[in-house]
Design an enzyme around this catalytic site. Structure first.
Site, PDB file in Angstrom:
ATOM      1  N   ASN A  47      48.325  32.735  59.467  1.00 23.86           N
ATOM      2  CA  ASN A  47      47.948  31.968  58.284  1.00 23.86           C
ATOM      3  C   ASN A  47      49.206  31.534  57.556  1.00 23.86           C
ATOM      4  O   ASN A  47      50.214  32.237  57.602  1.00 23.86           O
ATOM      5  CB  ASN A  47      47.142  32.849  57.327  1.00 23.86           C
ATOM      6  CG  ASN A  47      45.721  33.043  57.797  1.00 23.86           C
ATOM      7  OD1 ASN A  47      45.059  32.085  58.174  1.00 23.86           O
ATOM      8  ND2 ASN A  47      45.253  34.262  57.790  1.00 23.86           N
TER       9      ASN A  47
ATOM     10  N   ASP B 105      36.846  43.022  58.154  1.00 22.85           N
ATOM     11  CA  ASP B 105      37.160  42.608  56.779  1.00 22.85           C
ATOM     12  C   ASP B 105      37.651  43.854  56.041  1.00 22.85           C
ATOM     13  O   ASP B 105      36.863  44.743  55.695  1.00 22.85           O
ATOM     14  CB  ASP B 105      35.917  42.018  56.102  1.00 22.85           C
ATOM     15  CG  ASP B 105      36.264  41.394  54.754  1.00 22.85           C
ATOM     16  OD1 ASP B 105      37.041  42.009  53.988  1.00 22.85           O
ATOM     17  OD2 ASP B 105      35.780  40.294  54.467  1.00 22.85           O
ATOM     18  N   ILE B 106      38.955  43.916  55.831  1.00 25.90           N
ATOM     19  CA  ILE B 106      39.587  45.124  55.286  1.00 25.90           C
ATOM     20  C   ILE B 106      39.081  45.412  53.867  1.00 25.90           C
ATOM     21  O   ILE B 106      38.716  46.539  53.533  1.00 25.90           O
ATOM     22  CB  ILE B 106      41.132  44.974  55.305  1.00 25.90           C
ATOM     23  CG1 ILE B 106      41.594  44.675  56.737  1.00 25.90           C
ATOM     24  CG2 ILE B 106      41.803  46.226  54.756  1.00 25.90           C
ATOM     25  CD1 ILE B 106      43.049  44.259  56.849  1.00 25.90           C
TER      26      ILE B 106
ATOM     27  N   PHE C   9      41.480  38.537  46.539  1.00 23.41           N
ATOM     28  CA  PHE C   9      42.096  37.241  46.256  1.00 23.41           C
ATOM     29  C   PHE C   9      41.322  36.174  47.021  1.00 23.41           C
ATOM     30  O   PHE C   9      40.844  36.441  48.125  1.00 23.41           O
ATOM     31  CB  PHE C   9      43.564  37.225  46.696  1.00 23.41           C
ATOM     32  CG  PHE C   9      44.501  37.521  45.558  1.00 23.41           C
ATOM     33  CD1 PHE C   9      44.602  38.806  45.059  1.00 23.41           C
ATOM     34  CD2 PHE C   9      45.255  36.508  44.970  1.00 23.41           C
ATOM     35  CE1 PHE C   9      45.440  39.083  43.997  1.00 23.41           C
ATOM     36  CE2 PHE C   9      46.100  36.774  43.913  1.00 23.41           C
ATOM     37  CZ  PHE C   9      46.202  38.062  43.418  1.00 23.41           C
TER      38      PHE C   9
ATOM     39  N   LYS D  38      32.341  35.059  46.796  1.00 20.04           N
ATOM     40  CA  LYS D  38      33.166  36.052  47.493  1.00 20.04           C
ATOM     41  C   LYS D  38      33.145  37.401  46.766  1.00 20.04           C
ATOM     42  O   LYS D  38      33.051  38.456  47.388  1.00 20.04           O
ATOM     43  CB  LYS D  38      34.604  35.523  47.568  1.00 20.04           C
ATOM     44  CG  LYS D  38      35.388  36.084  48.701  1.00 20.04           C
ATOM     45  CD  LYS D  38      36.621  35.258  49.000  1.00 20.04           C
ATOM     46  CE  LYS D  38      36.301  34.006  49.792  1.00 20.04           C
ATOM     47  NZ  LYS D  38      37.475  33.271  50.201  1.00 20.04           N
TER      48      LYS D  38
ATOM     49  N   LYS E  67      31.607  40.647  48.658  1.00 18.90           N
ATOM     50  CA  LYS E  67      32.459  41.791  48.977  1.00 18.90           C
ATOM     51  C   LYS E  67      32.203  42.966  48.022  1.00 18.90           C
ATOM     52  O   LYS E  67      32.807  44.022  48.159  1.00 18.90           O
ATOM     53  CB  LYS E  67      33.933  41.383  48.948  1.00 18.90           C
ATOM     54  CG  LYS E  67      34.222  40.216  49.894  1.00 18.90           C
ATOM     55  CD  LYS E  67      35.608  40.213  50.452  1.00 18.90           C
ATOM     56  CE  LYS E  67      35.817  38.972  51.302  1.00 18.90           C
ATOM     57  NZ  LYS E  67      36.866  39.073  52.290  1.00 18.90           N
TER      58      LYS E  67
END
Ligand code: C5P
Length: 409
Positions: free
Chosen positions: A218, A315-316, A332, A346, A350
């Protein structure tokens, strides 16, 4: 001339600093330092030793600080001849830059044979020294003994750094650059809102190997994540930074663990997270990895396309947020469009208490940023500013939320 020059009133954020200069060629950098401090609104009173005056004139420092420069213990202009107390009494910090080996030795011994060393002995505020000397003077056992004694005595040391020296040699002992000393001073004055807390930060991109020399990654410089790590450290936290590949220097006092792939980042986070009170996921983690990455460099087959098979990465942040007793989680979101909608979605998906959102096209690789925070109370725009300023505001917000969370309902 009047007996003493009254300190100019400091601005809201301005601090009262006494800047001491001792003898060293790095004294020229202190001209830039005083300029930066004054520009930032600080009230800077300059004291120079006799040796310092051989490298740079008091006139220069007077012009840049806008105040009388003091050089003499016996200066009759100081009220009651109590210069050693008067000149440092209202100060919040004494910074000595450059700090010579001789000056450091004097502070260790408690010697007071000139104005600056006397002020330091009679101080009731913290002392920060930016050492500047030839590498052999720095490496000398006597200096090293003094350095460790200064640390034991609570004196803050800013630097030195390795590099080219004015004497033509290369090694440890070069004074930090004015911007770096300025950064140390600003850090010193940050509120210690996360004292005693352990903060885990992920930063940078991840790199998913295609073969030993190619990867999918990325576009992320890591600057925002490193700024968050630094701001948390400045706020008194114990900080672990799990970093993908970046070209950035580790912020002082931060423990850094280097990883490459998302899977490695995930493993490192799993190991460290049990000890964390706060988890800030700033890393731009690759959503996919290459299935069966080649062990040898893939050769081009001309005229043919190529297909890579990708598998989804863990997904950490979502994993950490779902732990039985998770740390306070901050996510973030770097978006290219529909910032508000994506950010809110988001945060909900999450299940995290706080999300920091910014536009990717504004933030990528830049030194400044414009973040909006989202929490249960709504939206909190941080305005535009350097990534460090934004990170400090984010840390302040986290600390305030932690404090509120502790209060009985
Ligand atoms: O899902 P998305 O990548 O847009 O979410 C961004 C947030 O989730 C960031 O805080 C990022 O560090 C984190 N993240 C993660 N692990 C992933 C993907 C994103 O921790 N695999």
């Amino acid at each position: 001339m009047k007996a003493t020059t009254p300190a100019k009133p400091a601005s809201n954020t301005g601090r009262r600093i006494l800047l001491g200069l001792t003898g060293g060629i790095a004294a020229y950098k202190s001209a830039q330092l005083v300029r930066m401090l004054v520009k930032a609104g600080h009230d800077v009173r300059v004291v120079m030793t006799e040796a310092a005056c051989r490298f740079i004139t008091p006139v220069t420092m007077q012009a840049l600080s806008g105040q009388t420069v003091w050089t003499d213990l016996w200066d009759p202009r100081v009220a009651d001849n109590m210069g050693h107390i008067e000149l440092s009494r209202d100060r919040e910090l004494i910074v000595v830059a450059p700090g010579s080996a001789n000056f450091m030795a004097k502070v260790v011994q408690g010697l007071a044979d000139d104005l600056l060393s006397t002020l330091c002995l009679a101080r009731d505020c913290p002392l920060m020294i930016a050492p500047a000397m030839n590498r052999q003077m720095w490496d000398n056992a006597a200096t090293q003994r003094n350095v460790s004694q200064l640390r034991k005595d609570g004196v803050l040391l800013a630097g030195p750094a390795p590099g080219d020296q004015a004497c033509g040699e290369t090694g440890m002992g070069r004074m930090l650059e004015p911007e770096e000393i300025f950064g140390e001073i600003e850090a010193f004055f940050q509120p210690k809102s996360l004292a005693g807390k352990r903060v885990l930060v992920t930063a940078g991109p991840t790199a998913e190997a295609i073969d030993p020399v190619r990867s999918i990654t990325n576009a992320s410089s890591g600057k925002m994540g490193y700024a968050v790590a630094r701001a948390a450290r400045e706020a008194g936290a114990q900080v672990t930074l799990i970093s993908g590949p970046t070209a950035l220097a580790t912020p002082g006092g931060v423990e850094r663990i280097d990883v490459k792939s998302a899977q490695q980042m995930f493993e490192a986070v799993k190991k460290a997270v049990a000890r964390a009170d706060v988890f800030v996921a700033v890393a731009a983690v690759s959503d996919y990895r290459v299935v069966n990455a080649a062990e040898q460099k893939i050769k081009k087959a001309s005229g043919k396309g190529m297909t890579l098979e990708l598998a989804e990465n863990p997904d950490i942040l979502a994993y950490v947020a779902k732990l039985p007793s998770p740390p306070f989680c901050v996510g973030f979101a770097a978006e290219t469009e529909k910032l508000v909608a994506h950010a809110k979605e988001k945060r909900a998906r999450k299940k995290i208490p706080l999300l920091a959102a910014n536009l990717a096209q504004q933030a990528l690789g830049a030194d400044d940023n414009e973040i909006v925070l989202y929490d249960d109370a709504g939206e909190h725009p941080l305005g535009r500013g350097s990534k460090l300023e934004q990170a400090r505001k984010l840390v302040g917000h986290v600390a305030a939320m932690l404090k509120r969370g502790k209060r009985p309902a």
